[in-house]
Design an enzyme around this catalytic site. Structure first.
Site, short mmCIF file in Angstrom:
data_model
loop_
_atom_site.label_atom_id
_atom_site.label_comp_id
_atom_site.label_asym_id
_atom_site.label_seq_id
_atom_site.Cartn_x
_atom_site.Cartn_y
_atom_site.Cartn_z
N CYS A 169 22.26 75.24 20.12
CA CYS A 169 23.45 75.83 20.74
C CYS A 169 24.67 75.84 19.83
O CYS A 169 25.69 76.43 20.16
CB CYS A 169 23.79 75.07 22.02
SG CYS A 169 22.36 74.72 23.05
N HIS A 308 32.55 73.66 24.91
CA HIS A 308 31.13 74.01 25.01
C HIS A 308 30.80 74.27 26.48
O HIS A 308 30.11 75.23 26.79
CB HIS A 308 30.28 72.89 24.43
CG HIS A 308 28.84 73.24 24.27
ND1 HIS A 308 28.43 74.36 23.56
CD2 HIS A 308 27.71 72.64 24.72
CE1 HIS A 308 27.10 74.43 23.59
NE2 HIS A 308 26.64 73.41 24.28
N GLU A 319 31.68 65.77 27.05
CA GLU A 319 32.63 66.56 26.25
C GLU A 319 34.06 66.20 26.64
O GLU A 319 34.95 66.14 25.78
CB GLU A 319 32.39 68.06 26.42
CG GLU A 319 33.25 68.89 25.47
CD GLU A 319 32.95 70.38 25.51
OE1 GLU A 319 33.48 71.10 24.64
OE2 GLU A 319 32.19 70.83 26.39
N LYS A 340 31.47 80.19 29.17
CA LYS A 340 30.14 80.21 29.79
C LYS A 340 30.21 80.33 31.31
O LYS A 340 29.19 80.62 31.95
CB LYS A 340 29.36 78.97 29.38
CG LYS A 340 29.01 78.91 27.90
CD LYS A 340 28.25 77.64 27.55
CE LYS A 340 27.97 77.54 26.07
NZ LYS A 340 29.20 77.26 25.27
N HIS A 345 25.06 80.73 29.00
CA HIS A 345 24.90 80.09 27.70
C HIS A 345 24.02 80.95 26.80
O HIS A 345 22.82 81.08 27.04
CB HIS A 345 24.27 78.71 27.90
CG HIS A 345 24.33 77.83 26.70
ND1 HIS A 345 24.65 78.29 25.43
CD2 HIS A 345 24.12 76.49 26.56
CE1 HIS A 345 24.61 77.29 24.58
NE2 HIS A 345 24.29 76.19 25.23
N PHE A 404 21.44 70.82 21.14
CA PHE A 404 20.34 69.86 21.27
C PHE A 404 20.03 69.28 19.88
O PHE A 404 20.06 69.98 18.87
CB PHE A 404 19.10 70.54 21.82
CG PHE A 404 19.16 70.84 23.29
CD1 PHE A 404 20.12 70.28 24.12
CD2 PHE A 404 18.23 71.71 23.86
CE1 PHE A 404 20.15 70.56 25.48
CE2 PHE A 404 18.25 72.00 25.22
CZ PHE A 404 19.22 71.42 26.03
#
Length: 418
Positions: A169, A308, A319, A340, A345, A404
């Site tokens: 990502c 994010h 976050e 998002k 995403h 990830f």
């Protein structure tokens, strides 16, 4: 050598529309770009909603200079087509083909988290049914994730640094950061940078669903709800974003339209878990700190963070913790949002379309709302712009991507000043 780097062109293919103008209009209208999956039966996965690109008609680009003809299109996976079209738009927007620059000082760095997953499935089915000799000779060059960058170079004759960053990502944000450094440090004068992804196949949804990453909501307005207490997974999206990064003096000399300056880049790793972010937020926070330090800015000078913000339980909480570590007492004053909430995403392309949002926010003095938010979460207690768009001057922005594997990337953008 340390040179300034600016954004002079942008192109996008998104669930909110193809083209930056259409995408940005959707963002500022707080439009939700989700739709119900109709490409396959959703009963098996239980996933009903996705951020699908609905208005991309590849035939429009047949024989358009810099794009592809019908024959070429048959030899390109969709993630490559998205990237080529976005790159074409970005160069059109920049108003030049950069033929005045040595072609070895013009590069392409475009990331993808997955590459040609759809093609892999179709060719594997062919292999099972008809044997190995029936696999397409174009399978490998169509599927590999670096082919988006490679194909763009063939269309532009950009012969400098050319590669694919694949950090899940965070792929697009790392790609833009690496392009920024190439120009800043004197290795390139211009670079097409961003990310691309095409994932609308049941196999991909099943994989993410089985790891409990996707929402099973059937409510379009409450599917992607970053920082909301009822968030329960992200909406899988697709698309691409490409930016033209250019050395400032060259851009200034040709009278280029400049959206924003790329002024800082932080890259760190959690070294913690395959999929979960570090609970303390330490490494992601350090990424933000490094980006601000390179930009020569203090936390109090950052107006806005494009988070994010995936709408998963752990990401949004951790976050938030990372922002608090990086910003200290200033965390409560900075505006935060998640694109998002409207696009879903886009995996390897997410950071690119979010970089476009940051540049447009600086240009037009607007910070978009985090759409769909209703229920406050005591563990996500900062200002997420939940009451609509915010009109204010935007001088400096951070954009976060957390992939990830613990891959963290933060970019700092600021308004260009002489």
């Amino acid at each position: 050598m340390s040179r300034r780097v600016v954004i002079t062109g942008m192109g996008a293919v998104t669930p909110l529309g193809t083209g930056v103008d259409k995408f940005w209009a959707g963002v500022t209208a707080n439009k939700i770009g989700f739709s119900y999956i109709d490409k396959f039966d959703t009963e098996g996965t239980g996933i009903k909603i996705a951020g699908i690109v609905r208005d991309f008609d590849e035939t429009v680009y047949y024989n358009v200079a810099g794009c592809f003809d019908k024959k070429e299109a048959k030899r390109m996976d969709m993630f490559t087509k998205y990237a080529v079209v976005s790159a074409h738009e970005a160069l059109e927007d920049a108003g030049t083909d950069f033929s005045d620059i040595d072609c070895y000082r013009a590069g392409v760095i475009v990331g993808s988290g997955i590459g040609g997953i759809d093609l892999t499935l179709s060719e594997y089915s062919k292999y099972l049914e008809k044997g190995p000799n029936r696999i397409s000779p174009f399978y490998i060059p169509m599927m590999i994730s670096n082919m988006a960058a490679g194909t763009i170079s063939m269309k532009t004759n950009f012969r400098g640094a050319n590669y694919d960053v694949s950090t899940a990502c965070a792929s697009a944000t790392h790609s833009i950061g690496e392009a920024f450094r190439k120009i800043k440090d004197g290795y390139l004068d211009v670079c097409l940078a961003g990310g691309t992804e095409s994932t609308s196949v049941e196999f991909t949804f099943a994989g993410f669903s089985n790891m409990k990453a996707l929402t099973k909501s059937d409510n379009l307005e409450r599917a992607s709800i970053p920082f909301d207490k009822e968030r329960n997974g992200f909406v899988l999206g697709e698309g691409s974003g490409i930016l033209v990064l250019e050395e400032y003096e060259h851009a200034k000399a040709r009278g280029a339209k400049i959206y924003a300056e790329v002024s800082g880049y932080g890259a760190t790793c959690d070294a913690y878990h395959m999929t979960s972010p570090m609970p303390t937020g330490e490494a992601a926070g350090m990424g933000m700190t490094l980006a601000m330090q390179e930009a020569g800015l203090n936390p109090s000078e950052i107006d806005y963070i494009n988070a994010h913000g995936t709408s998963t339980g752990l990401n949004d909480k951790y976050e938030t913790a990372a922002i608090k570590l990086a910003f200290g007492d200033d965390a409560k004053n900075v505006k935060i949002n998640s694109t998002k909430s409207m696009t879903g995403h886009l995996l390897g392309a997410a950071g690119a379309i979010e970089a476009i949002v940051c540049a447009k926010s600086i240009q037009e003095s607007i910070i978009h709302a985090t759409v769909g938010y209703k229920i406050p979460d005591e563990e996500c207690d900062l200002d997420y712009c939940v009451n609509g768009n915010v009109q204010q001057e935007v001088n400096a922005v951070l954009s976060n991507s957390l992939g990830f594997g613990g891959h963290n990337a933060t970019l700092c953008f600021k308004k260009v000043k002489e």
